[in-house]
Design an enzyme around this catalytic site. Structure first.
Site, short mmCIF file in Angstrom:
data_model
loop_
_atom_site.label_atom_id
_atom_site.label_comp_id
_atom_site.label_asym_id
_atom_site.label_seq_id
_atom_site.Cartn_x
_atom_site.Cartn_y
_atom_site.Cartn_z
N PRO A 1 -5.47 10.75 4.88
CA PRO A 1 -6.28 10.34 3.74
C PRO A 1 -7.65 9.79 4.12
O PRO A 1 -7.85 9.24 5.20
CB PRO A 1 -5.46 9.21 3.09
CG PRO A 1 -4.18 9.11 3.86
CD PRO A 1 -4.41 9.77 5.18
N GLY A 2 -8.58 9.93 3.16
CA GLY A 2 -9.82 9.16 3.19
C GLY A 2 -9.56 7.82 2.51
O GLY A 2 -8.47 7.26 2.65
N GLY B 1 0.77 -1.23 0.00
CA GLY B 1 0.00 0.00 0.00
C GLY B 1 0.81 1.30 0.00
O GLY B 1 1.73 1.48 -0.80
N TYR C 1 -10.18 2.53 16.14
CA TYR C 1 -9.33 2.94 15.01
C TYR C 1 -9.29 4.47 14.94
O TYR C 1 -8.22 5.07 14.83
CB TYR C 1 -9.81 2.34 13.69
CG TYR C 1 -8.98 2.81 12.52
CD1 TYR C 1 -7.64 2.42 12.40
CD2 TYR C 1 -9.49 3.68 11.55
CE1 TYR C 1 -6.85 2.88 11.34
CE2 TYR C 1 -8.72 4.14 10.49
CZ TYR C 1 -7.39 3.73 10.39
OH TYR C 1 -6.60 4.19 9.36
P1 NDP Z 1 -1.76 -1.83 3.91
O1 NDP Z 1 -2.44 -2.90 4.69
O2 NDP Z 1 -1.73 -1.94 2.43
O3 NDP Z 1 -0.27 -1.61 4.45
C1 NDP Z 1 -0.02 -1.55 5.83
C2 NDP Z 1 1.47 -1.63 6.10
O4 NDP Z 1 1.67 -1.54 7.53
C3 NDP Z 1 2.08 -2.93 5.64
O5 NDP Z 1 3.33 -2.68 5.03
C4 NDP Z 1 2.27 -3.72 6.93
O6 NDP Z 1 3.43 -4.52 6.84
C5 NDP Z 1 2.52 -2.59 7.94
N1 NDP Z 1 2.23 -3.05 9.30
C6 NDP Z 1 1.03 -3.34 9.83
N2 NDP Z 1 1.18 -3.81 11.07
C7 NDP Z 1 2.51 -3.83 11.34
C8 NDP Z 1 3.30 -4.25 12.43
N3 NDP Z 1 2.75 -4.75 13.55
N4 NDP Z 1 4.64 -4.15 12.34
C9 NDP Z 1 5.21 -3.65 11.23
N5 NDP Z 1 4.53 -3.24 10.15
C10 NDP Z 1 3.19 -3.35 10.19
O7 NDP Z 1 -2.52 -0.48 4.33
P2 NDP Z 1 -2.30 1.05 3.90
O8 NDP Z 1 -1.14 1.20 3.01
O9 NDP Z 1 -3.61 1.57 3.45
O10 NDP Z 1 -2.02 1.67 5.33
C11 NDP Z 1 -0.88 2.44 5.62
C12 NDP Z 1 -1.28 3.52 6.62
O11 NDP Z 1 -2.25 4.37 6.02
C13 NDP Z 1 -1.91 2.99 7.91
O12 NDP Z 1 -1.39 3.73 8.98
C14 NDP Z 1 -3.40 3.28 7.71
O13 NDP Z 1 -4.06 3.44 8.93
C15 NDP Z 1 -3.32 4.57 6.93
N6 NDP Z 1 -4.49 4.95 6.17
C16 NDP Z 1 -4.98 4.16 5.18
C17 NDP Z 1 -6.08 4.57 4.45
C18 NDP Z 1 -6.70 3.75 3.39
O14 NDP Z 1 -7.86 4.02 3.02
N7 NDP Z 1 -6.01 2.75 2.83
C19 NDP Z 1 -6.70 5.88 4.69
C20 NDP Z 1 -6.14 6.60 5.79
C21 NDP Z 1 -5.05 6.17 6.46
P3 NDP Z 1 3.52 -6.07 7.33
O15 NDP Z 1 2.12 -6.62 7.30
O16 NDP Z 1 4.44 -6.70 6.34
O17 NDP Z 1 4.10 -5.98 8.68
C1 8X3 Z 2 -8.73 4.70 6.66
C2 8X3 Z 2 -9.88 5.45 6.08
O1 8X3 Z 2 -12.32 6.06 6.41
O2 8X3 Z 2 -11.73 3.69 6.56
O3 8X3 Z 2 -8.10 5.43 7.66
O4 8X3 Z 2 -11.16 5.21 8.33
S1 8X3 Z 2 -11.32 5.08 6.90
#
Ligand code: NDP
Ligand code: 8X3
Length: 260
Positions: free
Chosen positions: A186-187, A15, A156
């Site tokens: 982000p949303g 991601g 969350y």
């Molecule tokens: P993904 O699930 O695609 O990626 C999440 C990443 O976080 C992975 O690389 C995973 O690596 C890592 N991660 C999770 N838990 C752990 C852990 N315990 N130790 C180390 N690494 C960890 O999600 P996103 O890319 O969407 O999320 C990235 C960030 O963006 C998060 O903080 C999320 O809350 C935030 N976000 C996402 C949104 C969305 O709509 N997608 C919107 C707003 C915010 P691995 O599993 O290999 O450890």
């Molecule tokens: C991830 C976006 O709207 O699912 O942070 O919380 S939402």
């Protein structure tokens, strides 16, 4: 690694973190990439080396484990300690249930990852930046969920409100060291986020992104790069970005809602 900046990106195996790694590699950074999935870290390391000649240090650990974070950061070689940019991206939502029915283990995972993990690594990297006296930039990945709550979002949302508060508080304390602290909020972006939130239920996860065009991980990485690439005198404090279909955590106009 003379003259090449270093960015440490947590959660680079998928991601937004993975897209940030590509964005920063393309812009000449050397990278410290973290995550739990070693195979993905090493595949990305190879890809970036072939495509951009990027030198990468892959660190495989669970950010919830304080001892593991300490062990990896405290044993960085002097040249890898020269971190210019820390992107606190590793995070997740786990479960989507009403508060009264929610799984407390899910709460622990979200709090431990999104708040404590961010704290563990920032507490170790900030002193390295201060010691170098060369400024630095910390970018925390928050969320629209850190600006307003929504049904079943409780913990969350609370973790992302905490990220928002920590971003503001870290900015104050690090100001005198000319370390910028920013967030990106982000949303909906289509990544593995919903697959994780729904614990592998692909049908439920896919439905989250139906009927409109969600943001991509690259959209968020672009915003992070914008934040980090501003001139030295300028600090972007926060960028809130959503798909055009999303006005807030609550208000949506999906394709079927558009007035023709
Ligand atoms: P993904 O699930 O695609 O990626 C999440 C990443 O976080 C992975 O690389 C995973 O690596 C890592 N991660 C999770 N838990 C752990 C852990 N315990 N130790 C180390 N690494 C960890 O999600 P996103 O890319 O969407 O999320 C990235 C960030 O963006 C998060 O903080 C999320 O809350 C935030 N976000 C996402 C949104 C969305 O709509 N997608 C919107 C707003 C915010 P691995 O599993 O290999 O450890
Ligand atoms: C991830 C976006 O709207 O699912 O942070 O919380 S939402």
């Amino acid at each position: 690694m003379p003259n090449q900046k270093i960015a440490l990106i947590t959660g680079a195996t998928a991601g937004i973190g993975q897209s940030c790694a590509r964005q920063f590699a393309q812009n000449g950074y050397q990278l410290i990439l973290t995550g739990r999935r070693a195979d993905r870290l090493h595949a990305l390391e190879q890809e970036l080396s072939q495509q951009y000649g990027t030198k990468t240090l892959a660190l495989c650990f669970d950010i919830r484990q304080r001892a593991a974070v300490e062990q990896h950061i405290n044993t960085l070689s002097p040249e890898w300690q020269a971190i210019d940019v820390l992107i606190n991206n590793a995070g997740l939502a786990q479960g989507l249930d009403e508060f009264q029915n929610a799984n407390i283990d899910d709460w622990e995972v979200m709090i431990d990852t999104n708040i404590k993990g961010l704290l563990y690594i920032s507490r170790l990297v900030a002193p390295l930046m201060i010691k170098r006296a060369a400024g630095g930039h910390i970018v925390n990945v928050g969320s629209i969920a850190g600006k307003m709550t929504y049904p079943k979002g409780h913990v969350y949302c609370a973790t992302k409100f905490a990220v928002d508060a920590l971003t503001q508080a870290m900015r104050i304390d690090l100001l005198k060291h000319r370390i910028k602290v920013s967030s990106v909020s982000p949303g909906a972006a289509e990544t593995e986020f919903s697959i994780v939130r729904y614990k592998g239920d692909l049908d439920k996860a896919t439905r989250v992104y139906e009927g409109y065009t969600p943001m991509t991980a690259e959209d968020i990485a672009d915003a992070v790069w914008y934040i980090v690439s501003r001139p030295a005198h300028l600090c972007i404090q926060d960028i809130v970005l959503t798909p055009v279909a999303q006005a807030s955590a609550h208000y949506w106009a999906k394709d079927a809602d558009i007035v023709k």
